[in-house]
Scaffold this active site. Structure first.
Site, PDB file in Angstrom:
ATOM      1  N   HIS A 102       0.850  -1.193   0.000  1.00 17.11           N
ATOM      2  CA  HIS A 102       0.000   0.000   0.000  1.00 17.11           C
ATOM      3  C   HIS A 102       0.882   1.238   0.000  1.00 17.11           C
ATOM      4  O   HIS A 102       2.107   1.153   0.128  1.00 17.11           O
ATOM      5  CB  HIS A 102      -0.884   0.017   1.250  1.00 17.11           C
ATOM      6  CG  HIS A 102      -0.088   0.219   2.516  1.00 17.11           C
ATOM      7  ND1 HIS A 102       0.692  -0.780   3.057  1.00 17.11           N
ATOM      8  CD2 HIS A 102       0.094   1.311   3.307  1.00 17.11           C
ATOM      9  CE1 HIS A 102       1.300  -0.320   4.143  1.00 17.11           C
ATOM     10  NE2 HIS A 102       0.978   0.955   4.317  1.00 17.11           N
ATOM     11  N   ASP A 104       0.651   5.082   2.109  1.00 17.02           N
ATOM     12  CA  ASP A 104      -0.104   5.514   3.272  1.00 17.02           C
ATOM     13  C   ASP A 104      -1.257   6.467   2.950  1.00 17.02           C
ATOM     14  O   ASP A 104      -1.092   7.468   2.252  1.00 17.02           O
ATOM     15  CB  ASP A 104       0.841   6.132   4.312  1.00 17.02           C
ATOM     16  CG  ASP A 104       1.714   5.060   4.946  1.00 17.02           C
ATOM     17  OD1 ASP A 104       1.245   3.908   5.061  1.00 17.02           O
ATOM     18  OD2 ASP A 104       2.870   5.367   5.300  1.00 17.02           O
ATOM     19  N   HIS A 256       4.756   0.208   0.070  1.00 16.59           N
ATOM     20  CA  HIS A 256       5.498  -0.550   1.075  1.00 16.59           C
ATOM     21  C   HIS A 256       4.658  -1.649   1.706  1.00 16.59           C
ATOM     22  O   HIS A 256       3.430  -1.662   1.592  1.00 16.59           O
ATOM     23  CB  HIS A 256       6.099   0.380   2.137  1.00 16.59           C
ATOM     24  CG  HIS A 256       5.094   1.193   2.888  1.00 16.59           C
ATOM     25  ND1 HIS A 256       4.493   2.306   2.363  1.00 16.59           N
ATOM     26  CD2 HIS A 256       4.575   1.043   4.129  1.00 16.59           C
ATOM     27  CE1 HIS A 256       3.662   2.825   3.248  1.00 16.59           C
ATOM     28  NE2 HIS A 256       3.684   2.077   4.332  1.00 16.59           N
ATOM     29  N   ARG A 273       5.873   6.814  14.946  1.00  8.33           N
ATOM     30  CA  ARG A 273       5.527   7.100  13.545  1.00  8.33           C
ATOM     31  C   ARG A 273       4.965   8.510  13.443  1.00  8.33           C
ATOM     32  O   ARG A 273       4.156   8.934  14.275  1.00  8.33           O
ATOM     33  CB  ARG A 273       4.469   6.107  13.088  1.00  8.33           C
ATOM     34  CG  ARG A 273       4.009   6.276  11.650  1.00  8.33           C
ATOM     35  CD  ARG A 273       2.859   5.303  11.452  1.00  8.33           C
ATOM     36  NE  ARG A 273       2.488   5.061  10.072  1.00  8.33           N
ATOM     37  CZ  ARG A 273       1.576   5.762   9.408  1.00  8.33           C
ATOM     38  NH1 ARG A 273       0.984   6.788   9.981  1.00  8.33           N
ATOM     39  NH2 ARG A 273       1.258   5.424   8.178  1.00  8.33           N
TER      40      ARG A 273
HETATM   41  C1  OGA Z   1       3.225   2.240   8.326  1.00 11.19           C
HETATM   42  C2  OGA Z   1       3.647   0.925   7.824  1.00 11.19           C
HETATM   43  C3  OGA Z   1       5.308  -0.814   8.080  1.00 11.19           C
HETATM   44  C4  OGA Z   1       6.163  -1.384   9.150  1.00 11.19           C
HETATM   45  O1  OGA Z   1       3.574   2.571   9.471  1.00 11.19           O
HETATM   46  O2  OGA Z   1       2.569   2.969   7.560  1.00 11.19           O
HETATM   47  O3  OGA Z   1       3.169   0.497   6.808  1.00 11.19           O
HETATM   48  O4  OGA Z   1       7.072  -2.161   8.800  1.00 11.19           O
HETATM   49  N1  OGA Z   1       4.586   0.303   8.552  1.00 11.19           N
HETATM   50  O5  OGA Z   1       5.913  -1.095  10.328  1.00 11.19           O
HETATM   51 MN    MN Z   2       2.068   2.113   5.747  1.00  5.25          MN
END
Ligand code: OGA
Ligand code: MN
Length: 282
Positions: A102, A104, A256, A273
């Site tokens: 996806h 974000d 990702h 994050r």
């Molecule tokens: C996010 C995500 C991936 C991860 O935080 O948007 O996709 O490896 N994280 O934590």
């Molecule tokens: Mn993500």
């Protein structure tokens, strides 16, 4: 400061920089340019408290509010916990972010330009880190299409819906309730990067429900074909985490995926994050 590109089509490591210190405009410009060029940047061995992480993110633009409010940091609402840790039987953070490929918040009208993850705890098994994050270049994927395919999709617009056909995250009830409040949005199938001008494929299987003016079956088949092409291993870069990595990615240029190959309670993973505002996709 040294910029070390990865051998992949995307990704670079920025060395000899301390993000806890204010960056000069010249240093920031180099980082910003490297970010646009390499799309995934890692800064190793950073020692960042919450205000320092927020200050660094702010250099790139406004910091976004978090819509999954139950995972927000209690003192710093700009920061969300991505974590598999449970306290009193409850997830302290988003435990399965990135379960499918996806980009974000593509299901919002103005998705974030950048996402940053700062690693505080990284699961390890037999000396090897688990929970890699995989990236794929949607820009290189676009460029690799045939001229006929590029022309065929150039003007198409796809419907994105978080609670869509294969909802990618959010197994918890609170998550689902918040997600279902997000109305569907429409974005171009091919985005033009706001800074580099590169064209990037912008569809995913998890979140795209259809294409405007196209019969559903045909639209889903095309979305699946483009989405599979986008994540072809030749466009890939894999990030193997170390504690105190600050990783950031460009939500236009890359998609990702999280490797959910670790398990509570034998493994603990904790990330801070933060996301930086983006532009309306065009
Ligand atoms: C996010 C995500 C991936 C991860 O935080 O948007 O996709 O490896 N994280 O934590
Ligand atoms: Mn993500």
């Amino acid at each position: 400061m040294v910029i070390v590109p990865s051998p992949d089509v995307i990704g670079a490591e920025i060395q000899d920089v301390d993000l806890a210190q204010p960056l000069s405009d010249a240093e920031f410009s180099r980082i910003d340019a490297a970010f646009n060029k390499h799309a995934v940047l890692n800064f190793r061995n950073q020692q960042l408290d919450e205000p320092q992480l927020i200050a660094f993110a702010r250099r790139f633009g406004e910091v976004e509010r978090i819509f999954l409010t139950h995972y927000a940091h209690p003192k710093y609402p700009e920061i969300m916990f991505v974590s598999n840790i449970k306290e009193n039987g409850q997830d302290i953070g988003h435990a399965d972010a990135g379960r499918v490929w996806h980009t974000d918040m593509s299901y919002t009208a103005r998705p974030p330009r950048a996402t940053m993850l700062y690693a505080l705890e990284v699961p390890v098994e037999g000396g090897v880190a688990l929970g890699d994050t995989l990236f794929s270049s949607a820009a290189d994927a676009h460029d690799a299409l045939s001229p006929e395919d590029r022309q065929r999709i150039a003007k198409l617009r796809a419907v994105h819906q978080v609670a869509g056909r294969r909802a990618r995250t959010g197994t918890g009830q609170e998550d689902q309730a918040l997600r279902y409040q997000q109305p569907a949005v429409v974005h171009p199938v091919v985005r033009t990067h706001p800074y580099t001008g590169r064209k990037c494929l912008y569809v995913s299987k998890g979140e795209c429900e259809g294409i405007e003016g196209m019969p559903k079956d045909e639209a889903l088949a095309l979305i699946d074909k483009l989405a599979d092409h986008t994540i072809d291993p030749k466009f890939r870069h894999i990030h193997r985490w170390r504690v105190r990595d600050l990783l950031m990615w460009d939500n236009c240029t890359v998609q990702h995926l999280a490797s959910l190959d670790y398990e509570w309670p034998s493994h603990r993973r904790l990330m801070h994050r933060i996301t930086v505002d983006g532009t309306i996709p065009t």
